[in-house]
Each structure stands twice: as structure tokens, then as C-alpha cells.
Design an enzyme around this catalytic site. Structure first.
Site, PDB file in Angstrom:
ATOM      1  N   LEU A  24       0.806  -1.213   0.000  1.00  0.00           N
ATOM      2  CA  LEU A  24       0.000   0.000   0.000  1.00  0.00           C
ATOM      3  C   LEU A  24       0.845   1.272   0.000  1.00  0.00           C
ATOM      4  O   LEU A  24       0.487   2.256  -0.647  1.00  0.00           O
ATOM      5  CB  LEU A  24      -0.932  -0.005   1.218  1.00  0.00           C
ATOM      6  CG  LEU A  24      -2.043  -1.056   1.173  1.00  0.00           C
ATOM      7  CD1 LEU A  24      -2.757  -1.123   2.521  1.00  0.00           C
ATOM      8  CD2 LEU A  24      -3.030  -0.747   0.056  1.00  0.00           C
ATOM      9  N   TYR A  25       1.955   1.278   0.726  1.00  0.00           N
ATOM     10  CA  TYR A  25       2.814   2.459   0.712  1.00  0.00           C
ATOM     11  C   TYR A  25       3.355   2.692  -0.693  1.00  0.00           C
ATOM     12  O   TYR A  25       3.318   3.820  -1.208  1.00  0.00           O
ATOM     13  CB  TYR A  25       3.960   2.302   1.709  1.00  0.00           C
ATOM     14  CG  TYR A  25       4.919   3.465   1.696  1.00  0.00           C
ATOM     15  CD1 TYR A  25       4.483   4.741   2.031  1.00  0.00           C
ATOM     16  CD2 TYR A  25       6.251   3.301   1.335  1.00  0.00           C
ATOM     17  CE1 TYR A  25       5.355   5.828   2.008  1.00  0.00           C
ATOM     18  CE2 TYR A  25       7.130   4.375   1.307  1.00  0.00           C
ATOM     19  CZ  TYR A  25       6.672   5.634   1.649  1.00  0.00           C
ATOM     20  OH  TYR A  25       7.552   6.694   1.617  1.00  0.00           O
TER      21      TYR A  25
END
Length: 323
Positions: A139-140
């Protein structure tokens, strides 16, 4: 006098940036999420603007009258609610862009990351032509890739944008990476993955800020630049020396990469399926950054900006030993 607006001003990168801008005679405003963050911003010599990345009015107020803005705020974690990554890293970046346009800011410098290129593969001598990975399962990585796409697309129609990508930011004032590694070793949870002998790029905080300064003052509009400490270093050797500055001895315990990847994927599935609080004991992103080569070509920044590291690893480590 040049005026600048900084998001993330109470953080590691944003705080160091303020300390570079103020002695150069710049007037600085900085976004602060809380009174504690606001006090930190004041201590650094900047004027705090209370608000968050989804507070458009605060962003507009912070940017008003500024010639340059630096977007350093982000959700920098290897796990969390997908909605939070989208809200803070993606929509937050768009909100900063919109605020800059509305306020008449001339240039926006976006703090990017090599993580925006990561989707599970090593990064070997990559340069700025390597594709962003908004499709990354991390997700980052995916959210920072989407954020950079927005920043780059915003260049033009009165707003100049420049992206600077440091890798593995470290040095004095670090309140996240070094403390987290120290706690892992002391708690007995630290393991090398695959022995930790891969090459990695690093970027001392001074060199990160040098890149941001050059992006604000010298870069052509629309530019994208990697900045690092120069030559890569063996991951294991660097972490051992960095932790050694805190009198921490790193144990010689290692897990095979295949085992670590399988464990991380399994833990992530369980945490998502059961909606467990907190973070899994291991994530795929953590495995990638701990076990895969990440070497970077900074020749574009050297050629176009005149970038050179201003603090060597030796000097940076010596500073940590004294802190």
C-alpha cells in the site's frame, strides 16, 4: 525574502528542511497536525498552520503568499488501512496541488521515494526512467506511486512541479527508523533476511535536504530526481554500523528469503481476513526492503542540478555516535 510552505514540517525530513531554509533567509510556514507538532515547528523557526492533508482551508492558508511549497507529509508505514493510504498519500497530494494552484504558488517540490517503484522485485541501478508501480501490492508503494503521478501531471498552467526521491533516509534527528530497529534488536525480534548482504542505496538527511533545496532553486520544471549518498553499501554492514552508534550489537540470525516471503504473505492474509488490530509481525514490503538489492543511478541529479552529497556516511555515522 522567499516564502515557503512545508507539509510534514514536524517530521524528520520536513524539520530538517526548515532548518535549511530559515538560515538562508526564507520565511517558512509549516502544516502541523497537533499542538505538539505546532510547538515543534515553532522551535524550528517556522510559523505553524494547524491542519491535516484533508483540510483544504488550512492547506490554502499555509500556501497563501508563498512562492515555493514542499510536500513532505505522508503515511510512511508498511501496513495499515487502505483507505488511510488513499486519503493521506493520494488525495492529500491532490489537495496540496489544488491549494498551491489556488494560492498562486510558483513551484511545488514533491518528496517521492524509490518505494514507488517497488512491487516485489530488486531495483538494480535504476534511474528515473524506471516505471512507477501504482499496481504494487504494498500500500505504501502503490499510494506513493499514485501521488507522484499526480504531482508530475500537475506541472504546467502556472504551477511548476519537481519530484525528489531519496532512498533510506537516515541521520541525526531520526525519530522513526533507527528507534524502530533498536527496539527490534532489543526485543529479540530482529532477523536478517537472506543474510542481508545485498547492496543498498542510502541518503543522509543532509543529502536529502540538499536535493530538495536544489529542486526548489535550480531544477527545470517537471524534473524528477533520485538523490543518495553516492556509492551503494552492503545493507548488513551499514545497519550494523548504524546500530553500533547506539551501542547495539546486531545478532547473527537469518531467515531465508523464501520463508520470510511466505510468512509475510500468510500474516497479511490473516490480518486482513480477521481484521486484526495493529500490524502483522512481518509484511511483504518489509521483506523487500530488507532483502532485495536497491541501487540507484543519480547521474541525472548530478548533471542537471549539480547535486553532490554534502555529508558522507562516515561523517553521518560519527554524528550519530555523538548524539
Amino acid at each position: 525574502m522567499t516564502a515557503a510552505f512545508v507539509t510534514g514540517g514536524s517530521g524528520f525530513v520536513g524539520g530538517a528542511l526548515i532548518q535549511r531554509l530559515r538560515p538562508a533567509g526564507w520565511d517558512v510556514r509549516a502544516l502541523a497536525r497537533s499542538e505538539r507538532a505546532a510547538e515543534r515547528v515553532r522551535e524550528l523557526g517556522a510559523e505553524p498552520v494547524i491542519g491535516e492533508l484533508d483540510d483544504r482551508d488550512s492547506l490554502r492558508a499555509g500556501a497563501e503568499g508563498c512562492e515555493v511549497a514542499f510536500h513532505a507529509a505522508a503515511k510512511v508505514e508498511d501496513w495499515g488501512d487502505p483507505a488511510d493510504f488513499e486519503r493521506l498519500n493520494v488525495r492529500g497530494t491532490q489537495n496540496v496541488i489544488d491549494a498551491c494552484r489556488d494560492a498562486g504558488v510558483r513551484r511545488l517540490v514533491h518528496v517521492g521515494t524509490e518505494a514507488a517503484l517497488m512491487a516485489g522485485q530488486p531495483l538494480v541501478n535504476v534511474d528515473e526512467a524506471a516505471p512507477l508501480r501504482p499496481d504494487s501490492p504494498a500500500l505504501y508503494s502503490s499510494s506513493k506511486a499514485k501521488a507522484e503521478q499526480l504531482a508530475r501531471a500537475a506541472n504546467g498552467q502556472g504551477l511548476e512541479t519537481v519530484v525528489v526521491r531519496p532512498r533510506f533516509v537516515w541521520g541525526r534527528g531520526d525519530t522513526t527508523l533507527l528507534p524502530a530497529l533498536t527496539e527490534m534488536v532489543r526485543s529479540g525480534r530482529f532477523r536478517w533476511i537472506g543474510g542481508g548482504r545485498q547492496l543498498t542505496a542510502t541518503t543522509h538527511i543532509d543529502n536529502t535536504v540538499e536535493g530538495l533545496w536544489l529542486a526548489a532553486t535550480r531544477a527545470p520544471a517537471g524534473g524528477v530526481y533520485f538523490v543518495t549518498d553516492g556509492e551503494p553499501v552492503v545493507f548488513r554492514e551499514f545497519l550494523t554500523r548504524m546500530l553500533g552508534t547506539q551501542n547495539i550489537s546486531v545478532p547473527d540470525k537469518s531467515v531465508p528469503p523464501g520463508v520470510a516471503n511466505a510468512a509475510a504473505a500468510s500474516a497479511e492474509r490473516i490480518w486482513r481476513l480477521l481484521k486484526r488490530p495493529g500490524s502483522p509481525p512481518l509484511t511483504r514490503f518489509a521483506v523487500w526492503v530488507s532483502s532485495q538489492e536497491c541501487t540507484i543511478d543519480i547521474s541525472r541529479a548530478e548533471r542537471e542540478l549539480g547535486y553532490r552529497p554534502v555529508t558522507s556516511r562516515e561523517d553521518g555515522l560519527a554524528e550519530l555516535s555523538l548524539s
